[in-house]
Enzyme design. Structure first.
Site, PDB file in Angstrom:
ATOM      1  N   ARG A  48       0.813  -1.222   0.000  1.00 55.69           N
ATOM      2  CA  ARG A  48       0.000   0.000   0.000  1.00 55.69           C
ATOM      3  C   ARG A  48       0.845   1.271   0.000  1.00 55.69           C
ATOM      4  NH1 ARG A  48      -5.055  -0.770   4.218  1.00 55.69           N
ATOM      5  NH2 ARG A  48      -6.010  -2.585   3.233  1.00 55.69           N
ATOM      6  N   LYS A 153       5.181 -18.092   8.721  1.00 59.10           N
ATOM      7  CA  LYS A 153       4.466 -18.483   9.930  1.00 59.10           C
ATOM      8  C   LYS A 153       3.883 -17.222  10.580  1.00 59.10           C
ATOM      9  CE  LYS A 153       7.695 -18.225  13.806  1.00 59.10           C
ATOM     10  NZ  LYS A 153       6.847 -17.517  14.754  1.00 59.10           N
ATOM     11  N   HIS A 183      12.070 -20.539   9.007  1.00 59.08           N
ATOM     12  CA  HIS A 183      13.479 -20.181   8.788  1.00 59.08           C
ATOM     13  C   HIS A 183      14.437 -21.044   9.610  1.00 59.08           C
ATOM     14  CE1 HIS A 183      12.761 -17.700  12.428  1.00 59.08           C
ATOM     15  NE2 HIS A 183      14.043 -17.870  12.635  1.00 59.08           N
ATOM     16  N   LYS A 187      18.670 -23.341   8.540  1.00 54.29           N
ATOM     17  CA  LYS A 187      19.979 -23.259   9.177  1.00 54.29           C
ATOM     18  C   LYS A 187      20.790 -24.518   8.886  1.00 54.29           C
ATOM     19  CE  LYS A 187      18.632 -19.997  12.761  1.00 54.29           C
ATOM     20  NZ  LYS A 187      19.499 -18.921  12.259  1.00 54.29           N
ATOM     21  N   GLU A 221      15.551 -16.942  24.023  1.00 52.11           N
ATOM     22  CA  GLU A 221      15.818 -15.597  23.525  1.00 52.11           C
ATOM     23  C   GLU A 221      16.081 -14.671  24.701  1.00 52.11           C
ATOM     24  OE1 GLU A 221      13.191 -14.301  20.066  1.00 52.11           O
ATOM     25  OE2 GLU A 221      11.966 -15.877  20.967  1.00 52.11           O
ATOM     26  N   HIS A 245       8.664 -24.159  15.138  1.00 57.15           N
ATOM     27  CA  HIS A 245      10.114 -24.357  15.163  1.00 57.15           C
ATOM     28  C   HIS A 245      10.526 -25.623  15.922  1.00 57.15           C
ATOM     29  CE1 HIS A 245      10.388 -20.556  13.336  1.00 57.15           C
ATOM     30  NE2 HIS A 245      10.383 -19.800  14.404  1.00 57.15           N
ATOM     31  N   LYS A 335      11.256 -16.312  26.415  1.00 56.91           N
ATOM     32  CA  LYS A 335      11.776 -14.965  26.192  1.00 56.91           C
ATOM     33  C   LYS A 335      12.343 -14.409  27.494  1.00 56.91           C
ATOM     34  CE  LYS A 335       8.968 -13.606  22.223  1.00 56.91           C
ATOM     35  NZ  LYS A 335      10.155 -13.441  21.345  1.00 56.91           N
TER      36      LYS A 335
END
Length: 477
Positions: A48, A153, A183, A187, A221, A245, A335
């Site tokens: 857009r 995803k 992704h 790897k 993470e 994942h 996380k």
């Protein structure tokens, strides 16, 4: 240049978005510098945001310079980029897109091969394909050529939504032309799981319940939800990381050897793993699936002050087949953890008799560690005699790191996955039946958590390894 890659056009929906800037264009630029792109190739951005071709190229140039610095071949790459401003909800705009595609094919000497990449919010995953089909953009205009679509995803947020999305996409594109990208599977170390297992006689004979005590798969993470609070509130760690994942990594680790190394044969074996997952009832969920939330999550932007969304998940489950019967699998993701880490631990059984001082006697004395990030590599841990008199054992490690080969040999995950999609290779892309089987296992957990609300939700300080109660998962049944 990869001579097997057909000349083609790549159309990126959501071309003005973060994914395009951070991942797709840098990956395509790396492919350009490595001479992996087809001889005749163009990239058409669609979004857009109002850009001219030159404005779009200038924006991408600035982002590439920030990431890689100014390089001599950057201008040549930017000439491959084109842009169309369109409302992806408006059917009439797809007619303009069709005309633009036809003009580019003529101008750039391209055959009628087009790959669509949905770098958009998930709400568009049904809208865009339906409007492509309504305007005849889901198939080539003649007998030659092809159309493929790449979907990011999350692919659904429940079994029902995943089945609905699969049905919608399957009515518009052939299954072989649908690429659900994860992704993690791009790897190098993840792909090497297959080579490590199936090409080495020292591992494959031991890869079963007779010699393996347990399997752990971890994805931690350091960051919190950052500015993604609105998305994360509707997802949580189970949907955001575990269902895709970690479950895919588990399938690669647990699958049987395919009879031949072909995409569909390998995907058949992955599907069988998901079909073999032992279902969890409500009592087992309470005992074998723990959820946690980091302290301060409820103060993040766009997060409810009484949110029960999990930012950490620990899970124990079993695979009901001959190879893995009674071997526990553990998945952990979170996380705001103490470090960024993605690893697979194959914990081998210890020897039945302890002979030496210092000899390990637990269930993880010998470990094979497959490190996915941040430093891709493989480690093997085992006991050796300490120097000097006597027989005192110490655990040591043999390490391999991909960085020791050459940084040039380690492409970004998106480079590998984009190249595979361009070549029509679906080996590293989840198939619809495996995806639905994964959701079938995860769905009862989400349903049970919804029923009990915040009951059982654990809390942990940021910068730690998760809730202290995580060790409960290791208590034998």
């Amino acid at each position: 240049m990869n001579n097997q890659t057909e000349n083609q056009l790549l159309v990126i929906f959501g071309a003005s978005g973060d994914l395009t800037f951070r991942k797709l264009i840098p990956a395509l630029y790396d492919m350009f510098t490595r001479k992996l792109l087809p001889e005749y190739f163009c990239i058409l951005g669609a979004s857009r945001t109002s850009y001219t071709n030159e404005q779009f190229r200038a924006e991408q140039h600035n982002h590439l310079v920030d990431l890689k610095g100014e390089q001599a071949d950057m201008d040549a790459f930017l000439q491959l980029l084109w842009y169309i401003t369109m409302d992806t909800y408006l059917s009439a705009d797809y007619n303009r897109l069709k005309e633009f595609i036809q003009s580019l094919q003529k101008q750039c000497q391209l055959p009628d091969n087009v790959m669509y990449y949905l770098a958009t919010p998930p709400v568009m995953y049904e809208v865009i394909p339906a409007l492509l089909a309504a305007n005849g953009l889901n198939h080539p205009s003649g007998t030659d050529g092809w159309r493929r679509i790449v979907v990011e995803k999350p692919f659904g947020n429940s079994l029902e939504s995943a089945q609905k999305l699969n049905k919608e996409l399957g009515s518009i594109f052939n299954e072989k032309d649908i690429y659900r990208i994860d992704h993690y599977l791009g790897k190098e170390t993840v792909q090497n799981i297959l080579v490590l297992r199936f090409s080495n006689g020292i591992f494959e004979p031991l890869w079963n319940r007779h010699y393996i005590d347990s399997v752990e798969i971890v994805a931690f993470e350091e960051l919190g939800v950052e500015k993604r609070g609105k998305y994360y509130e509707g997802a949580g760690a189970l949907r955001d990381m575990t269902q895709n994942h970690l479950m895919e990594l588990m399938a690669f680790t647990a699958m049987e050897s395919p009879p031949v190394f072909e995409p569909e044969m390998l995907r058949n074996e992955i599907h069988k793993v998901f079909l073999s997952l032992q279902p969890l009832d409500e009592q087992q969920i309470d005992k074998q699936v723990l959820r946690g939330q980091y302290e301060g999550y409820r103060q993040e932007p766009d997060v409810a002050p009484d949110s029960v969304t999990e930012t950490w998940v620990g899970m124990k489950f079993f695979i009901d087949n001959v190879r893995w019967s009674q071997v526990p699998f553990y998945l952990y993701t979170g996380k705001k953890m103490s470090r960024k880490l993605s690893e697979i631990y194959i914990n081998f059984k210890s020897t039945p008799h302890v002979l030496f001082a210092g000899q390990c006697s637990g269930g993880s004395c010998n470990q094979l560690i497959i490190r996915i990030q941040p430093d891709e590599g493989i480690s093997l841990r085992f006991g050796l005699k300490m120097p000097g008199g006597g027989f005192v054992v110490k655990r040591v490690s043999m390490d391999f790191r991909y960085s020791s080969l050459s940084s040039e040999l380690l492409p970004d995950a998106y480079v590998r996955l984009l190249m595979d999609a361009m070549n029509g290779d679906s080996t590293l892309y989840p198939r619809s039946d495996a995806l639905e089987a994964s959701w079938k296992f995860i769905d009862p957990i989400l349903t049970h958590w919804k029923e009990v609300g915040g009951e059982g939700l654990l809390f942990y300080p940021p910068g730690t390894d998760g809730p202290a109660e995580r060790d409960r998962l290791w208590v034998p049944d």
